[in-house]
Design an enzyme around this catalytic site. Structure first.
Site, PDB file in Angstrom:
ATOM      1  N   GLY A 237       0.791  -1.221   0.000  1.00  0.00           N
ATOM      2  CA  GLY A 237       0.000   0.000   0.000  1.00  0.00           C
ATOM      3  C   GLY A 237       0.824   1.273   0.000  1.00  0.00           C
ATOM      4  N   PRO A 273       5.217  -4.546  -0.332  1.00  0.00           N
ATOM      5  CG  PRO A 273       7.224  -3.382  -0.660  1.00  0.00           C
ATOM      6  CD  PRO A 273       6.593  -4.454   0.201  1.00  0.00           C
ATOM      7  NE  ARG A 311      -2.966   3.138 -11.018  1.00  0.00           N
ATOM      8  CZ  ARG A 311      -2.793   4.358 -10.552  1.00  0.00           C
ATOM      9  NH1 ARG A 311      -2.229   5.281 -11.299  1.00  0.00           N
ATOM     10  NH2 ARG A 311      -3.179   4.670  -9.341  1.00  0.00           N
ATOM     11  CB  CYS A 341     -15.652   4.223 -29.566  1.00  0.00           C
ATOM     12  SG  CYS A 341     -15.407   4.885 -31.188  1.00  0.00           S
ATOM     13  CE1 TYR A 370      -1.750  -3.657  -8.688  1.00  0.00           C
ATOM     14  CE2 TYR A 370      -0.677  -1.659  -7.942  1.00  0.00           C
ATOM     15  CZ  TYR A 370      -1.094  -2.939  -7.699  1.00  0.00           C
ATOM     16  OH  TYR A 370      -0.850  -3.519  -6.480  1.00  0.00           O
TER      17      TYR A 370
HETATM   18  C1  LIG Z   1      -2.304  -5.609  -3.882  1.00  0.00           C
HETATM   19  C2  LIG Z   1      -1.709  -6.176  -2.686  1.00  0.00           C
HETATM   20  C3  LIG Z   1      -0.469  -5.723  -2.200  1.00  0.00           C
HETATM   21  C4  LIG Z   1       0.304  -4.628  -2.856  1.00  0.00           C
HETATM   22  O1  LIG Z   1      -0.333  -3.402  -2.837  1.00  0.00           O
HETATM   23  P1  LIG Z   1       0.435  -2.105  -3.352  1.00  0.00           P
HETATM   24  O2  LIG Z   1      -0.531  -1.018  -3.140  1.00  0.00           O
HETATM   25  O3  LIG Z   1       0.740  -2.334  -4.782  1.00  0.00           O
HETATM   26  O4  LIG Z   1       1.666  -1.971  -2.520  1.00  0.00           O
HETATM   27  C5  LIG Z   1       0.055  -6.332  -1.076  1.00  0.00           C
HETATM   28  N1  LIG Z   1      -0.609  -7.322  -0.438  1.00  0.00           N
HETATM   29  C6  LIG Z   1      -1.790  -7.780  -0.881  1.00  0.00           C
HETATM   30  C7  LIG Z   1      -2.448  -8.888  -0.149  1.00  0.00           C
HETATM   31  C8  LIG Z   1      -2.392  -7.231  -2.002  1.00  0.00           C
HETATM   32  O5  LIG Z   1      -3.569  -7.693  -2.430  1.00  0.00           O
END
Ligand SMILES: *Cc1c(COP(=O)(O)O)cnc(C)c1O
Length: 411
Positions: A237, A273, A311, A341, A370
């Protein structure tokens, strides 16, 4: 680069920091649209992130970019891989990961994904399966699995750059906080309880850190209550700045806040991450094919689309953009859109860019996470090629699809 240099690499690579001359040559050599992934930057991001959490174990969340070259690069610098699907497990094994090191986060896992994970674990008892529902435990038991299990906690607090990715307070993810001790007892009876896990959002920058840490605090509390686990995994995250004027995440400060939030635990801290490792290591090159002056906007048509990078259409995300053919031309606010389109197929509106002309190459930054991962063949468009940069050279790591690839599975 030495380990130390990699660990000291800059916190963000802006689009302006790329070698525009090189990007122009890549577009000329490999055509557009083109994904470009700098594997040196991928490795540097992993090293720098790990260096900020010296006694934690940092895994890479594969779903941000599952390309084999990326997985291989990360394995080469000692990363383990977190997988969220059977296909990601397969890709990781193909890239050379020891299945004993893999962690599989099962979210409403399809039967074939569970089958695959359980099969792998038979040969590789070190593999860990993270469950977010007791049904998954039932289904693992049905498959005679009695191996390593981690419990994904729903901390009841979510953070992130967009409500669609703030998973922490979304009932879909994890075992509700209050139920965890009871579920832990069950896991201990039938499996090997090895960890507690939480992933409470995505794109967390400094402003969201406090909320994010509240979720982490709850995980720490539970770890003390449940006790006796090998690891506490606080997920991924961690965000990157998409806007040019946004500061990058301060990793030292983040590490300090995370430590404080988790508190004293008798377990290894794990992080996973995804975006942070690959986002600024990748970009998309696209060719301008149309310039149209209208009373309301100058519209710049390009060959990339929402099928190349979804995105902006999906999250309204901002991606930096530059004209790499003529960076010094006067800037002009333009709308940049692709060949699909729908009005959602727009990368930017009113964006000041060095005035594009037909055949110019534009770069779309921060597309390493992504990006290809969410690419589709919408509009019957073959997916573009991906080129990797490593050791001062470039090579195609995913070939450009053809129209035959688009119709291949039809009968
Ligand atoms: C998507 C995900 C991540 C990575 O998230 P990021 O925002 O890309 O760092 C880590 N752990 C789990 C379980 C996820 O589903």
């Amino acid at each position: 680069m030495s380990d130390l240099d990699l660990a000291r690499s800059p916190a963000i690579r802006r689009l302006a920091d790329w070698d525009h001359q090189q990007l122009q040559s890549l577009a000329a050599e490999y055509g557009t649209p083109l994904y470009v992934t700098d594997l040196e930057r991928v490795k540097a991001n992993y090293r720098r992130f790990s260096a900020a959490f010296p006694d934690a174990h940092v895994m890479y969340a594969a779903k941000a970019h599952t390309g084999r070259s990326v997985l291989e690069a990360l394995l080469s610098v000692g990363a383990d891989i977190e997988c969220a699907a059977g296909g990601e497990l397969k890709r990781s094994v193909d890239a050379g990961a020891d299945p004993n090191t893999l962690q599989y986060t099962a979210v409403n896992p399809p039967a074939h994904d569970l089958d695959y994970a359980v099969d792998l674990a038979e040969e590789a008892p070190g593999l860990t399966i993270t469950i977010g529902a007791t049904d998954t435990l039932d289904r693992l038991a049905e498959r005679d699995y009695d191996g390593r299990v981690a419990i994904r906690i729903n901390p009841g607090i979510g953070t992130g750059h967009h409500e669609k990715v703030a998973t922490g307070n979304d009932a879909k993810f994890g075992i509700p906080y209050e139920q965890v001790p009871e579920v832990a007892d069950r896991v201990r009876e039938e499996f090997e309880l090895v960890g507690l896990h939480s992933h409470a959002g995505s794109g967390v920058l400094t402003d969201d850190l406090e909320d994010h840490c509240m979720a982490i605090e709850r995980v720490g509390e539970l770890a003390r209550r449940v006790g006796g686990v090998e690891f506490v995994d606080i997920g991924g995250g961690f965000g990157v700045p998409y806007h040019e004027d946004e500061p990058p995440l301060d990793l030292e400060q983040t590490a300090e806040m995370v430590r404080e939030a988790v508190g004293e635990i008798d377990a290894q801290l794990k992080l996973e991450p995804g975006r942070y490792i690959v986002a600024d290591a990748g970009l998309i090159l696209t060719t301008v094919n149309t310039i149209k002056e209208t009373p309301t906007a100058t519209v710049v048509g390009v060959d990339a689309s929402l099928a190349t990078l979804i995105r902006p259409a999906m999250f309204g995300s901002y991606h930096p953009m530059q004209n790499v053919s003529a960076p010094d031309r006067e800037t002009e606010p333009v709308t940049v859109g692709g060949p699909v389109c729908t009005s959602a197929d727009v990368f930017a509106t009113d964006r000041p860019i060095a005035r594009p002309e037909r055949n110019d190459i534009l770069a779309i930054g921060n597309a390493g996470s992504y990006g290809y991962e969410l690419a589709s063949q919408f509009h019957s468009q073959p997916r573009p090629a991906e080129v990797a940069l490593e050791d001062g050279t470039s090579r195609v790591v995913r070939r450009r699809e053809t129209l035959e690839d688009v119709t291949r599975v039809e009968q």
